[in-house]
Design a protein around this motif. Structure first.
Motif, mmCIF file in Angstrom:
data_model
loop_
_atom_site.group_PDB
_atom_site.id
_atom_site.type_symbol
_atom_site.label_atom_id
_atom_site.label_comp_id
_atom_site.label_asym_id
_atom_site.label_seq_id
_atom_site.Cartn_x
_atom_site.Cartn_y
_atom_site.Cartn_z
ATOM 1 N N LEU A 162 35.691 34.051 38.158
ATOM 2 C CA LEU A 162 34.286 33.768 37.869
ATOM 3 C C LEU A 162 33.812 32.638 38.767
ATOM 4 O O LEU A 162 34.574 31.781 39.186
ATOM 5 C CB LEU A 162 34.116 33.341 36.409
ATOM 6 C CG LEU A 162 34.404 34.371 35.323
ATOM 7 C CD1 LEU A 162 34.030 33.800 33.980
ATOM 8 C CD2 LEU A 162 33.647 35.665 35.582
ATOM 9 N N LYS A 163 32.497 32.655 39.019
ATOM 10 C CA LYS A 163 31.911 31.505 39.710
ATOM 11 C C LYS A 163 32.016 30.306 38.775
ATOM 12 O O LYS A 163 32.063 30.465 37.557
ATOM 13 C CB LYS A 163 30.437 31.795 40.034
ATOM 14 C CG LYS A 163 30.266 32.844 41.119
ATOM 15 C CD LYS A 163 28.766 33.104 41.314
ATOM 16 C CE LYS A 163 28.565 34.352 42.157
ATOM 17 N NZ LYS A 163 27.281 34.995 41.913
ATOM 18 N N LYS A 165 29.903 28.235 37.759
ATOM 19 C CA LYS A 165 28.852 28.151 36.745
ATOM 20 C C LYS A 165 29.144 29.121 35.581
ATOM 21 O O LYS A 165 28.970 28.786 34.410
ATOM 22 C CB LYS A 165 27.509 28.519 37.399
ATOM 23 C CG LYS A 165 26.309 28.094 36.599
ATOM 24 C CD LYS A 165 25.028 28.444 37.357
ATOM 25 C CE LYS A 165 23.839 28.436 36.409
ATOM 26 N NZ LYS A 165 22.672 29.097 36.996
ATOM 27 N N ASP A 166 29.593 30.328 35.938
ATOM 28 C CA ASP A 166 29.884 31.317 34.899
ATOM 29 C C ASP A 166 31.094 30.895 34.067
ATOM 30 O O ASP A 166 31.152 31.135 32.856
ATOM 31 C CB ASP A 166 30.130 32.698 35.523
ATOM 32 C CG ASP A 166 28.846 33.295 36.074
ATOM 33 O OD1 ASP A 166 27.770 32.887 35.593
ATOM 34 O OD2 ASP A 166 28.928 34.144 36.975
ATOM 35 N N ARG A 169 30.139 28.536 31.490
ATOM 36 C CA ARG A 169 29.335 29.120 30.404
ATOM 37 C C ARG A 169 30.184 29.639 29.247
ATOM 38 O O ARG A 169 29.647 29.975 28.194
ATOM 39 C CB ARG A 169 28.455 30.253 30.948
ATOM 40 C CG ARG A 169 27.302 29.725 31.786
ATOM 41 C CD ARG A 169 26.366 30.829 32.197
ATOM 42 N NE ARG A 169 25.753 31.453 31.030
ATOM 43 C CZ ARG A 169 24.949 32.500 31.110
ATOM 44 N NH1 ARG A 169 24.695 33.025 32.293
ATOM 45 N NH2 ARG A 169 24.414 33.033 30.032
ATOM 46 N N THR A 170 31.498 29.711 29.449
ATOM 47 C CA THR A 170 32.353 30.164 28.345
ATOM 48 C C THR A 170 32.645 29.031 27.363
ATOM 49 O O THR A 170 33.402 29.209 26.407
ATOM 50 C CB THR A 170 33.686 30.726 28.879
ATOM 51 O OG1 THR A 170 34.386 29.677 29.558
ATOM 52 C CG2 THR A 170 33.465 31.885 29.831
ATOM 53 N N LYS A 201 31.321 44.430 31.925
ATOM 54 C CA LYS A 201 31.653 43.302 32.811
ATOM 55 C C LYS A 201 33.050 42.801 32.460
ATOM 56 O O LYS A 201 33.193 41.822 31.712
ATOM 57 C CB LYS A 201 30.644 42.163 32.622
ATOM 58 C CG LYS A 201 29.221 42.553 32.991
ATOM 59 C CD LYS A 201 28.285 41.394 32.661
ATOM 60 C CE LYS A 201 26.849 41.757 32.945
ATOM 61 N NZ LYS A 201 25.918 40.742 32.414
ATOM 62 N N ASP A 203 35.362 41.093 33.892
ATOM 63 C CA ASP A 203 35.718 39.694 34.160
ATOM 64 C C ASP A 203 35.125 38.760 33.106
ATOM 65 O O ASP A 203 35.802 37.875 32.582
ATOM 66 C CB ASP A 203 35.202 39.274 35.549
ATOM 67 C CG ASP A 203 36.071 39.867 36.655
ATOM 68 O OD1 ASP A 203 37.193 40.311 36.336
ATOM 69 O OD2 ASP A 203 35.613 39.882 37.807
ATOM 70 N N VAL A 204 33.869 38.990 32.818
ATOM 71 C CA VAL A 204 33.195 38.145 31.826
ATOM 72 C C VAL A 204 33.830 38.344 30.450
ATOM 73 O O VAL A 204 34.055 37.396 29.697
ATOM 74 C CB VAL A 204 31.685 38.479 31.772
ATOM 75 C CG1 VAL A 204 30.989 37.694 30.672
ATOM 76 C CG2 VAL A 204 31.042 38.201 33.126
ATOM 77 N N ASN A 208 35.648 35.311 28.393
ATOM 78 C CA ASN A 208 35.187 34.856 27.089
ATOM 79 C C ASN A 208 36.289 34.929 26.045
ATOM 80 O O ASN A 208 36.431 34.035 25.206
ATOM 81 C CB ASN A 208 33.961 35.674 26.644
ATOM 82 C CG ASN A 208 32.665 35.109 27.194
ATOM 83 O OD1 ASN A 208 32.186 34.075 26.752
ATOM 84 N ND2 ASN A 208 32.120 35.769 28.206
#
Lengths: 681, 361
Positions: A162-163, A165-166, A169-170, A201, A203-204, A208
């Protein structure tokens, strides 16, 4: 780490009867999702749960500022609860602004978990802190756990491509994992939820889940927390339960109503906060014979719904106050055309755009009187999130049975709040279908059979409905006054007077259940002296407050109005049994005024319009003052303000014979009284 | 077939087992209350003659109107109908149409109803291509409220609310409908029964939103400009050989035929080959346009609609645009069908969901 290891319980969890937890962060921090998941976990564990989401009107208010703080409060308990709680016991603050906006309401001695990553010079400055609250001693009264939530979350998801920033966000999932561990909650349901939600998604999704697990493990493996807590399941009646939000409950109630009427459901709607979610829910339910239509404006939305009703579907429109104002003319048309229609108003703070994401009960008078002409309409109010289902079904039942538009009032607190809902068996739902006209029901002057669209059922006064496509029953309806029976345009004065009275009689005659009083100390007249009556979402806080007052040894009765038009037939006789009737409302006394008009009984008001539901402690204090005011009255104590004397007023009424003798004949002041000032908040 | 609503029984149609509908089947007993001389009488009469010919039974026809003189029309047609509220007829009709694709749904509206208070609903019904036949009875004035200027009144119209002349530019209903993406746009006049019938028949055959502007006058409150309107007044010397002279009469648009007009067809609509713009030329000009309402690109129809404002005394009548696109009710029903590939959803499983839990008794 395998899931099994996560589910091992730590020993020695401290048992709590209930706890109030508030997640707070920037409006982009995912606090609503976090709170919603925590509530779902608690509900699945068998706790009773009540929630209070609170968020700004802007989708992304300036990041890091107090104005941009979004929060989600949960009350979880091992017993039946009705409110999301007053002061939080635990505050999770994802940044300095979230701390600043919420710490004042935290219970002294409460727990604060905060994300140190956000407590930078810039972060403190944006929140308006001159001095770092972590170092200036201002949090000494609380148990503070300063943890780098963002840093740990980012580290936990480092392998997921993940970037930066992403990855950061977790942090909300890390926080959720940590708090879940702290309260001995399982996170498997949330893992399953994340799998579904982020299915597209990978990866996301994986990140998470990793962050959520890492938070749980962090709690387990560090010794940051002295105590782990546990809230045991609440004893609920047997059945299947779901964690239910108010908007969703209303949507499901409408679907069930159409199903039980054997009709398709047709929704015409225009997006508006906080009602849009009902549109979203229904738009997804195509396979349940739900048809939704996003119209070009509020007027077209109700227009399409009326068209749908005319065409043989159950027409529904959903909106909030400003949209109701726009629909007013079409409501009048639905009244005179006598078509079934359900209009849901999810109230928010007004007037005008007001407080679009906050709750209020200030559209009651609009619902009762907000139309031109004599245009009576039934009004029903939802009392809690789970009650949305039953209230929506009841609104549809009346709309169909009496061929009338019905207003269903909800509010932002109910809409976004959630609680356990016992899923009804489909077999136990009432059948609410109606017979459509298929044959002529009259004859003309020459003896030919004709259809009389305004020949009424002698009991309900409902008119026959013939939908397009029915041979031989063609007819025109519209906004011009109808001749009795034929429905032809009529300007006859006597006919107009007759039709106005008939439409009013139809609404007045709707069968609604009698008003029930909850008073453990006895039935009306032999129990408490004070009755607290409310409508809509104040049901929960009033109920909790009454319990609290009773726990302190005082007597108080509670009654709740689901049906506001028509009012229960026994309303006046019930109210007249009490020395004082207290009406707490999130407006300036709209129900109180209506009760005065309909029963000639003055009440004592408690009125707040802060955009937030009442606190239990606040109402308990008001009730206590009112009760004590009566006691002081009775003992003749000097310097006390007399509260309204119901008995004296009733004696002056024409139907004095029905009135109970005044219990406190010495106090004769009959003015409407406002407990708000006395409550001193 | 029983005799209902006062109609005598008539011979039964052999094929369907039902008698064919007649003018009487579409006629109500309500007294018609328009002013003597009003074109609405002719439009009603045309509708009563037209509807039986369409082969749609009265019970499968719904006529929805708003408010205004024109909107009284549903009371006089023995079909299902709603005389609704001002400007909102398309919204009620949309709710009917998308739920009941089996019905023939008509909207009757006027220039104030459709273009002032109800403008939003009109353009959205058109852009969605809802299967509605919209009759816009354009008399260029508010009749029912006694003579105020309407959105189609010419500039400088004198009325009780504009005693010194109106200031606002009129809408061109055809151009407006084209701009909203209407798939069928036509203009006709109340005084030409044949043209009116042909145009409404074409509209009825169109699948999707069909807007028909029916131009008419008001015998009671004529829209009288204080002076000739700016456009016509400044560019129309009254010479018989000028195309802007009223003597040339309306231009009739016929698919596949060149657009020529004048007593000797001495004038024609020509297209400038370099700019593509439409203008007025001589009837014998090789550049005279052959009318094709099926042109997908609406630029041509739009140019034609605007032509009258600058160069003609009377705008062309006929079908400006007629193109085939899926109608909203059709798309809606297809969406309903494809969104539930497994058939009807079960209420029990919806209510129970995937996140429920059981509390044992």
């Amino acid at each position: 780490m395998p899931t099994e290891q996560l589910s091992e319980r730590s020993e020695g969890a401290r048992r709590l009867e209930n706890v109030v937890i508030r997640f707070a962060g920037d409006s982009g921090d995912g606090m609503q999702l976090t709170g919603d998941r925590f509530g779902a976990q608690a509900a699945a564990l068998g706790n009773d749960v009540a929630t209070l989401p609170n968020y700004p009107a802007e989708i992304r208010a300036p990041a890091g500022t107090v104005a941009g703080v979004s929060s989600y409060q949960l009350h979880i308990a091992d017993h039946d609860i009705r409110t999301p709680g007053d002061q939080p016991d635990v505050l999770i603050a994802m940044n300095p602004a979230a701390l600043k906006a919420n710490v004042a309401e935290l219970r002294p001695g409460g727990v604060i978990i905060l994300d140190t990553d956000a407590f930078t010079v810039l972060g403190l400055e944006k929140a308006g802190y001159d001095v770092d609250p972590l170092t200036d001693g201002s949090l000494d009264a609380f148990q503070v756990h300063a943890i780098n939530l963002t840093g740990f979350a980012a580290a936990a998801v480092a392998d997921h491509n993940l970037k930066r920033k992403d990855a950061a966000r977790t942090k909300n999932m890390f926080a959720l994992g940590l708090v879940s561990w702290m309260f001995s909650q399982q996170i498997e349901d949330t893992i399953a939820y994340l799998h579904k939600r982020f299915a597209s998604k990978p990866d996301v999704q994986a990140a998470n889940v990793s962050a959520l697990r890492a938070g749980w493990i962090y709690g387990e493996t560090t010794e940051a927390f002295a105590n782990v807590y546990e809230v045991k399941p609440a004893p609920l009646p047997a059945g299947t339960y779901r964690h239910m939000k108010g908007n969703k409950a209303v949507a499901y109630g409408l679907v069930a109503a159409a199903h039980q009427a054997g009709m398709p459901l047709f929704l015409g709607a225009y997006p508006i906060t906080p009602a849009s979610e009902i549109l979203h829910e229904l738009a997804a339910l195509v396979s349940n014979d739900v048809r939704s239509f996003q119209a070009e404006d509020e007027i077209a939305a109700i227009g399409a719904a009326i068209g749908g009703s005319y065409a043989g579907t159950l027409g529904v429109t959903v909106t909030s106050g400003p949209g109701m104002a726009l629909k007013a003319e079409a409501l009048g048309l639905a009244v005179i055309m006598e078509l079934p229609l359900v209009i849901v108003n999810v109230q928010r703070g007004g007037p005008s755009t007001g407080l679009p994401t906050k709750t209020e009960q200030s559209d009651l008078l609009q619902a009762l009187y907000g139309r031109h002409g004599e245009a009576p309409m039934p009004v029903i109010a939802v009392r809690s999130a789970a009650d949305g289902f039953d209230a929506a079904m009841e609104a549809a039942r009346i709309a169909l049975a009496y061929r009338t538009p019905v207003i269903l009032l909800s509010d932002a607190y109910i809409a976004n709040g959630s609680e356990p809902w016992r899923v009804p068996e489909v077999e136990e739902l009432p059948f609410i279908g109606i017979d459509l006209a298929t044959e002529p029901n009259g004859v003309d002057a020459d003896g030919n059979p004709i259809f009389l669209p305004y020949a009424r059922d002698p009991v309900t006064l409902a008119r026959p409905l013939a939908i397009p496509g029915t041979p031989g029953l063609t007819h025109r309806i519209g906004g011009l006054e109808k001749a009795d029976l034929t429905g032809a345009v009529s300007y006859d004065p006597d006919n107009h007077d007759f039709m106005i009275r008939t439409r009013q009689s139809k609404i007045d005659g709707i069968d609604v259940p009698p008003l029930e009083v909850d008073d453990p100390s006895g039935p009306p007249g032999s129990g408490a002296d004070v009755l607290v009556i409310g409508w809509g979402s104040t049901w929960g806080p009033i109920g909790e407050a009454c319990r609290q007052v009773r726990a302190e040894g005082m007597k108080v009765a509670q009654a709740h109005l689901r049906h506001i038009v028509p009012l229960p037939a026994n309303l006046a006789s019930v109210l007249s049994e009490y020395h004082t009737v207290l009406v707490p409302e999130m407006n300036l006394g709209q129900l109180a005024g209506h009760l005065r008009r309909e029963t000639l009984i003055d009440t004592v008001g408690y009125n707040r319009t802060r955009g937030m539901p009442f606190w239990t402690a606040e109402l308990a204090s008001v009730i206590t003052r009112v009760i004590q005011g009566i006691d002081e009255d009775a003992s003749g104590a000097a310097g006390t303000k007399p509260v309204g004397d119901v008995g004296a007023r009733l004696a002056a009424m024409s139907e004095a014979g029905a009135a109970k003798p005044a219990a406190h004949a010495g106090t004769a002041t009959a003015s409407q009284h406002d407990a708000t000032r006395e409550a001193g908040r | 077939m029983s005799t209902v609503n006062g109609k005598a029984e008539e011979p039964v149609d052999g094929a369907s087992g039902r008698r064919a509908p007649t003018v009487a089947d579409f006629t109500t007993g309500q007294e018609v209350r328009w002013c003597p001389g009003c074109g609405d009488h002719a439009i009603l009469s045309t509708m009563r003659g037209l509807l039986p010919a369409l082969g749609v039974a009265p019970e499968n026809t719904v006529v929805v109107s708003g408010i205004g003189c024109s909107s009284r029309l549903p009371y006089y047609l023995d079909t299902y109908g709603i005389h609704s509220i001002h400007g909102r007829a398309p919204s009620f009709a949309t709710g009917i149409s998308i739920n009941r694709p089996d019905l023939s749904v008509w909207v009757v509206t006027g220039d104030g109803d459709a273009l002032a208070i109800g403008g939003n609903h009109l353009i959205h019904a058109l852009r969605r291509n809802v299967n509605l036949k919209i009759l816009l009875l354009n008399n260029h004035i508010y009749g029912l409220t006694k003579g105020q200027a309407s959105p189609t009144s010419k500039v400088d119209t004198i009325g009780p609310s504009s005693p010194f002349g109106s200031l606002d530019n009129p809408f061109n209903p055809i151009a407006l409908a084209l701009g909203a993406g209407a798939t069928f746009v036509a203009r006709t006049i109340d005084s030409d029964r044949r043209h009116l019938t042909a145009t409404l028949t074409a509209a009825a055959a169109h699948k999707g939103a069909a807007l028909v502007e029916i131009r008419q006058g008001c015998p009671t409150f004529s829209a009288i400009p204080r002076q000739p309107s700016r456009a016509a007044g400044q560019t129309s010397p009254e010479e018989p050989d000028n195309p802007a002279a009223p003597e040339h009469g309306p231009i009739r648009l016929s698919p596949g035929l060149p657009i020529v007009f004048g007593a000797k067809e001495q004038w024609g609509v020509v297209r400038d080959p370099s700019t593509g713009e439409l203008g007025i030329g001589h009837g014998g000009d090789s550049r005279v346009v052959v009318h094709d309402p099926g042109t997908q690109n609406s630029t041509y129809a739009y140019g034609l609609a605007r032509l009258a404002e600058t160069s003609l005394a009377e705008p062309p009548i006929g079908v400006y645009r007629s193109v085939s696109q899926p109608s909203f009710d059709q798309l809606y029903q297809e969406r309903l069908a494809t969104a539930r590939p497994d058939g009807r959803g079960d209420l029990r499983s919806l209510l129970t969901g995937s996140d429920s839990w059981v509390v044992a008794g």
